[in-house]
Design a protein around this motif. Structure first.
Motif, PDB file in Angstrom:
ATOM      1  N   SER A 149       0.825  -1.311   0.096  1.00 34.34           N
ATOM      2  CA  SER A 149      -0.156   0.009  -0.172  1.00 34.34           C
ATOM      3  C   SER A 149       0.750   1.209   0.006  1.00 34.34           C
ATOM      4  O   SER A 149       0.420   2.474  -0.138  1.00 34.34           O
ATOM      5  N   LYS A 180       1.368  -6.091  10.883  1.00 33.44           N
ATOM      6  CA  LYS A 180      -0.081  -6.056  10.752  1.00 33.44           C
ATOM      7  C   LYS A 180      -0.594  -6.338  12.045  1.00 33.44           C
ATOM      8  O   LYS A 180      -1.616  -5.930  12.432  1.00 33.44           O
ATOM      9  N   GLU A 195      -8.937   0.586  10.198  1.00 37.03           N
ATOM     10  CA  GLU A 195      -8.900   1.617   9.000  1.00 37.03           C
ATOM     11  C   GLU A 195      -8.773   2.859   9.412  1.00 37.03           C
ATOM     12  O   GLU A 195      -8.639   4.033   8.511  1.00 37.03           O
ATOM     13  N   LYS A 217      -3.138   1.829   6.827  1.00 36.02           N
ATOM     14  CA  LYS A 217      -2.278   1.367   5.661  1.00 36.02           C
ATOM     15  C   LYS A 217      -0.927   1.659   5.855  1.00 36.02           C
ATOM     16  O   LYS A 217      -0.444   2.882   6.304  1.00 36.02           O
TER      17      LYS A 217
END
Ligand code: ADP
Length: 393
Positions: A149, A180, A195, A217
């Motif tokens: 990303s 992550k 998000e 991201k």
């Protein structure tokens, strides 16, 4: 429903394995086969807290190790639903985990030109494990996917563009499964949707990396084309003048491979301290006044603080800075020394909380008046691999 997944991480001479419950992240079984291909090949595993070790036959390779591992798994009575494979390099093709098929295997082999030791060993592990578990879905989870990303401004080097276009020379980033996991955990701690969560995640183990994550991201990361760039690591140098490898080759009369070895295996904390790559040893010796150990810790923290500071630019919505990995989770000294550089920006650690967060506990370590929140979060890369693999079961 049973959600047990076999997680395999095949290195050039080792296989790390575990059975992970994809829902809880708990490991029922975990172990390591090491020194594969050598006379002292051995296997150690922990089942329900009990440790067992045995020697493998002389020069046992990945096949013998995986056969022994599948026998141990069979004996536990667990019926796994999938096999998750850690694969280091997924190039630009794999933006997420992929079910193994011929096309995927070919791509993993192609990317071996960029991570020869890792991807070829990963590939060997997949092919061998497919024979041991022919009826289960095998899933590749790539270290690089999380960074796909990133915007071009973060991943293109200031080199002739044709090197990117024709040879794929760019920043890829590594430790993606750990970053992550840290993002997901931080979102839970902050009680925010992933998000909408923005963090700077510092994974500090033998390899070290910092990743800037803006609204769920990855937008920048310190490891580059290979896992050599960026922070000071156990034995890797991280950033330095790019003219040095050529200069050293000439000055020392060494080959490119020998210089590569010097930068990857003889540098970092080990190179500076002339003592050890192990942070624990360095802390003990620094306490006694060992100059090399003191300097290694000082440079490690200063470089880390500079990276975190630069990523404040990449994360305008920053919610928290997070430490993880063997050093990040356990060394209150490294966290304190690093975050002290941010005192003039109003970041203050709580000394007691910083001590309490060690040894797998984690939690917030900043004082209530701190301008930014700092967390410690124990990482669990295997859980990410298991969870991704389970989605294909
Ligand atoms: P890897 O990258 O191989 O997974 P780890 O995440 O296990 O490595 O981290 C290994 C590093 O963590 C070593 O430098 C080790 O010294 C350091 N470490 C582990 N426990 C402590 C501790 N209690 N204090 C300081 N450093 C520690």
């Amino acid at each position: 429903m049973n959600k047990d997944v076999v997680v395999l991480n095949c290195g050039s001479s080792s296989v790390k394995f575990a059975i992970i419950d994809a829902v809880t992240g708990k490991a029922g079984l975990s172990g390591l086969a090491e020194s594969l291909g050598n006379a002292d090949a051995s296997l150690t595993y922990k089942l329900n807290g009990e440790k067992t070790s045995f020697s493998l036959t002389d020069n046992a390779g990945h096949t013998e190790a995986l056969n022994a591992i599948s026998k141990i798994i069979e004996d536990t009575g667990v019926k796994p639903i999938a096999v998750g494979h850690r694969v280091v390099h997924g190039g630009e093709k794999f933006k997420e985990a992929a079910l193994v098929n011929n096309e995927v295997l070919t791509a993993v082999e192609d990317y071996a030109s960029m991570a020869p030791l890792h991807n070829l060993a990963n590939l060997k592990g997949i092919v061998t494990a497919q024979k041991a578990y022919p009826n289960l879905p095998h899933v590749c989870v790539f270290d690089t996917s999380f960074f796909q990303s990133m915007p071009q401004k973060a991943y293109i080097y200031a080199l002739p563009m044709r090197l990117y276009k024709e040879h794929g020379i760019r920043r890829y980033g590594f430790h993606g499964t750990s970053h992550k996991f840290i993002l997901d955990s931080a979102a839970k701690l902050l009680d925010k949707p992933v998000e909408e969560t923005s963090i700077i995640s510092a994974h500090l183990g033998n390899g070290c990396s910092v990743t800037a994550i803006e609204k769920g991201k990855a937008v920048d990361t310190s490891l580059g084309f290979t896992p050599l760039e960026g922070l000071v690591m156990g034995t890797r140098c991280g950033d330095m003048d790019p003219s040095l490898p050529g200069t050293l080759q000439k000055k020392l009369g060494k080959t490119a491979d020998e210089i590569n070895d010097l930068l990857n295996k003889q540098s970092g904390l080990l190179g500076i301290s002339e003592l050890s790559n192990d942070c624990r040893t360095l802390e003990e010796e620094a306490e006694k006044g060992h100059e090399g150990a003191l300097l290694a810790i000082e440079i490690f923290c200063y470089r880390l603080a500079k990276y975190i500071a630069s990523y404040l630019i990449a994360t305008p919505s920053l919610d928290a800075i997070v430490f993880t990995g063997g050093i990040g989770e356990n060394s209150s000294l490294i966290r304190e020394t690093t975050m002290n550089y941010f005192a003039h920006l109003g970041v203050t650690l709580d000394e007691q909380k910083n001590l309490d967060a060690r040894f797998g506990k984690g939690g917030e370590i900043t004082s209530s008046s701190s301008s930014k929140t700092v967390f410690v979060v124990p990482t669990n890369e295997e859980w990410v691999i298991a969870a991704e693999a389970a989605t294909f079961a």
